[in-house]
Write an enzyme that holds these catalytic residues in place. Structure first.
Site, mmCIF file in Angstrom:
data_model
loop_
_atom_site.group_PDB
_atom_site.id
_atom_site.type_symbol
_atom_site.label_atom_id
_atom_site.label_comp_id
_atom_site.label_asym_id
_atom_site.label_seq_id
_atom_site.Cartn_x
_atom_site.Cartn_y
_atom_site.Cartn_z
ATOM 1 N N GLU A 84 0.831 -1.201 0.000
ATOM 2 C CA GLU A 84 0.000 0.000 0.000
ATOM 3 C C GLU A 84 0.872 1.260 0.000
ATOM 4 O O GLU A 84 0.543 2.254 -0.643
ATOM 5 C CB GLU A 84 -0.897 0.046 1.253
ATOM 6 C CG GLU A 84 -1.871 -1.118 1.387
ATOM 7 C CD GLU A 84 -1.294 -2.295 2.171
ATOM 8 O OE1 GLU A 84 -0.095 -2.603 1.975
ATOM 9 O OE2 GLU A 84 -2.030 -2.905 2.953
ATOM 10 N N ALA B 187 12.027 -37.680 -5.037
ATOM 11 C CA ALA B 187 12.338 -38.108 -6.400
ATOM 12 C C ALA B 187 12.275 -39.627 -6.420
ATOM 13 O O ALA B 187 12.741 -40.280 -5.487
ATOM 14 C CB ALA B 187 13.729 -37.632 -6.786
ATOM 15 N N SER C 193 13.608 -45.029 -4.629
ATOM 16 C CA SER C 193 14.444 -43.845 -4.454
ATOM 17 C C SER C 193 15.928 -44.172 -4.559
ATOM 18 O O SER C 193 16.765 -43.288 -4.491
ATOM 19 C CB SER C 193 14.162 -43.195 -3.109
ATOM 20 O OG SER C 193 14.502 -44.081 -2.072
ATOM 21 N N TRP D 251 22.062 -40.104 -10.441
ATOM 22 C CA TRP D 251 20.905 -39.279 -10.144
ATOM 23 C C TRP D 251 19.667 -39.973 -10.682
ATOM 24 O O TRP D 251 19.677 -40.407 -11.840
ATOM 25 C CB TRP D 251 21.033 -37.897 -10.807
ATOM 26 C CG TRP D 251 22.215 -37.158 -10.294
ATOM 27 C CD1 TRP D 251 23.427 -37.004 -10.907
ATOM 28 C CD2 TRP D 251 22.295 -36.437 -9.056
ATOM 29 N NE1 TRP D 251 24.243 -36.228 -10.129
ATOM 30 C CE2 TRP D 251 23.578 -35.865 -8.986
ATOM 31 C CE3 TRP D 251 21.397 -36.223 -8.001
ATOM 32 C CZ2 TRP D 251 23.981 -35.092 -7.896
ATOM 33 C CZ3 TRP D 251 21.814 -35.461 -6.937
ATOM 34 C CH2 TRP D 251 23.093 -34.902 -6.895
ATOM 35 N N THR E 80 19.188 -39.417 6.019
ATOM 36 C CA THR E 80 19.597 -38.877 4.720
ATOM 37 C C THR E 80 20.953 -38.194 4.834
ATOM 38 O O THR E 80 21.804 -38.320 3.944
ATOM 39 C CB THR E 80 18.519 -37.881 4.219
ATOM 40 O OG1 THR E 80 17.311 -38.612 4.032
ATOM 41 C CG2 THR E 80 18.925 -37.212 2.921
ATOM 42 N N LEU F 127 11.401 -40.325 7.604
ATOM 43 C CA LEU F 127 10.890 -39.075 8.175
ATOM 44 C C LEU F 127 9.632 -38.634 7.432
ATOM 45 O O LEU F 127 8.662 -38.171 8.048
ATOM 46 C CB LEU F 127 11.971 -37.989 8.103
ATOM 47 C CG LEU F 127 11.635 -36.703 8.841
ATOM 48 C CD1 LEU F 127 11.473 -36.954 10.334
ATOM 49 C CD2 LEU F 127 12.696 -35.633 8.607
#
Ligand code: NAP
Length: 353
Positions: free
Chosen positions: A56, A157, A164, A173, A199, A287
């Site tokens: 504003e 992914a 995974s 990858w 991880t 997790l």
């Protein structure tokens, strides 16, 4: 210049607000269009960063005297408090604005009340125009302010058969560079990235937002959060490299669940307290399962590669589902091809009753 209908001005304000996505936290994104008494656009603005001028104020500065008798069209109820900047309600009153059209009321108890202050000063206030659209553009902030913990996006992914990693544990990858670039852009829009200690021990990720082509760090880095009940994160783990802030959240600091692990609702409450409004949960599968089982995931973004492994760990472990009737139902909201991969966005449906 021709006069602009208020509805069109609100569409423009919503588009302006979106320009602040990723840089305003812990504040919301807000857009504002100012019309003069004849309905011509005389000012526009959006909130670009926390501590900077509100939408504003930017629009009022552009409009100057032409704001008098005009209409302010704002995506969120103007604030009514003095934080790092003064109250927008007062600025609008002082500028002589006659009417304020708001999409969504402010759920923040500290800042709300702007509509009442404006009305008390004789300004006409209407709330609710294009509310659903404005809400969608601010969903993480609004959700987290209403309930007191961050909006959580679980990102993973996987191959087309939901794996995974391969049987030997190799996973680099699974998805393409295009998908990984997309993930780094997603990291740039949140306030925190969360990973389990599993991880960190397995992959030693950096969890920073980077330009993958040259490795340079994004200007704004999310807080890196490692969920690590007993503090097993190694001293030389990459998440501790100083490239961004890191919090190793232990059960001793956050509180423990009945199994002695980090209590997830307490973790999220603490993150909210630290100013985190949107968080990206980057796994891993254990997790993520715990977050889903507790109903703490708001959005799922899955990158699915056109590959099959047939063996190896799956992207998700125990999510509290023992029988098909208890499957976590999802509403698909977007499917986009990113390079050779698919990015699937879905929202967990709330359970009835
Ligand atoms: N495909 C993907 O998108 C993706 C993403 C990330 C990781 N991964 C893969 O996942 C593998 C690691 O999986 P993971 O399941 O062992 O790791 P994880 O899910 O990252 O971490 C699990 C650990 O988090 C800790 N934890 C703390 N509080 C918890 C709670 N309330 N609920 C559940 N866990 C809690 C537990 O260790 P403590 O009890 O010691 O605290 C638990 O063992 C790696 O191989 C990695 O490559 C894949």
């Amino acid at each position: 210049m021709a006069s602009v209908p208020v509805d069109e001005a609100m569409r423009r304000a919503i588009a302006l607000a979106a320009r602040g996505l990723g840089t305003t936290s812990p504040n919301p994104v807000v857009g504002c269009v100012l019309l003069d008494a004849g309905g011509e656009v005389v000012g526009e603005g959006f909130h670009a960063y926390a501590g900077g001028p509100h939408a504003e104020i930017v629009a009022l500065a552009q409009a100057g005297e032409r704001a008098r008798g005009g209409t302010a069209v704002v995506t969120l109820e103007p604030c009514d408090h003095t934080g790092r900047t003064g109250p927008c309600s007062l600025a609008l009153i002082q500028a002589g604005v006659a009417r304020v059209v708001v999409a969504v009321p402010d759920p923040n108890p500290v800042a709300s009340g702007g509509a009442a202050t404006l009305r008390a000063a004789g300004v006409a206030v209407e709330v609710g125009l294009r509310a659903a659209e404005a809400e969608a553009g601010n969903v993480a902030w609004l959700t987290s302010m209403r309930r007191g913990w961050p909006y959580v996006i679980w990102k993973y992914a996987a191959t087309l058969d939901g794996r995974s990693a391969a049987a030997d544990g190799t996973s680099m990858w699974i998805t393409s560079e295009a998908a990984r670039i997309d993930v780094h852009a997603l990291r740039g829009t949140v306030d925190a990235v969360i990973a389990g200690v599993g991880t960190v021990l397995a992959d030693d990720p950096r969890l920073t937002a980077r330009n993958l082509r040259d490795g340079s760090l994004a200007i704004r880095q999310p807080l890196r959060v490692v969920v690590d009940s007993s503090g097993r994160t190694p001293a030389d783990a990459r998440v501790r490299d100083g490239a961004a802030r890191t919090w190793v959240a232990t059960a001793a600091e956050v509180g423990a669940d009945p199994d002695g692990r980090v209590d997830l609702p307490a973790l999220l409450a603490e993150l909210h307290h630290r100013g985190v409004r949107a968080a990206l949960l980057e796994g891993g599968p254990r997790l993520a399962g715990a977050f889903l089982a507790a109903g703490l995931v708001d959005r799922i973004v899955g990158y699915v590669a056109p590959k099959l492994l047939g063996a190896g760990p799956t992207a998700l472990l125990d999510a509290g589902v023992g029988t098909i009737a208890d499957a976590i139902d999802l509403e698909l909201t977007d499917v986009t091809q990113v390079g050779p991969d698919l990015r699937i966005t879905a929202l967990p449906r709330k359970k009835e009753g």
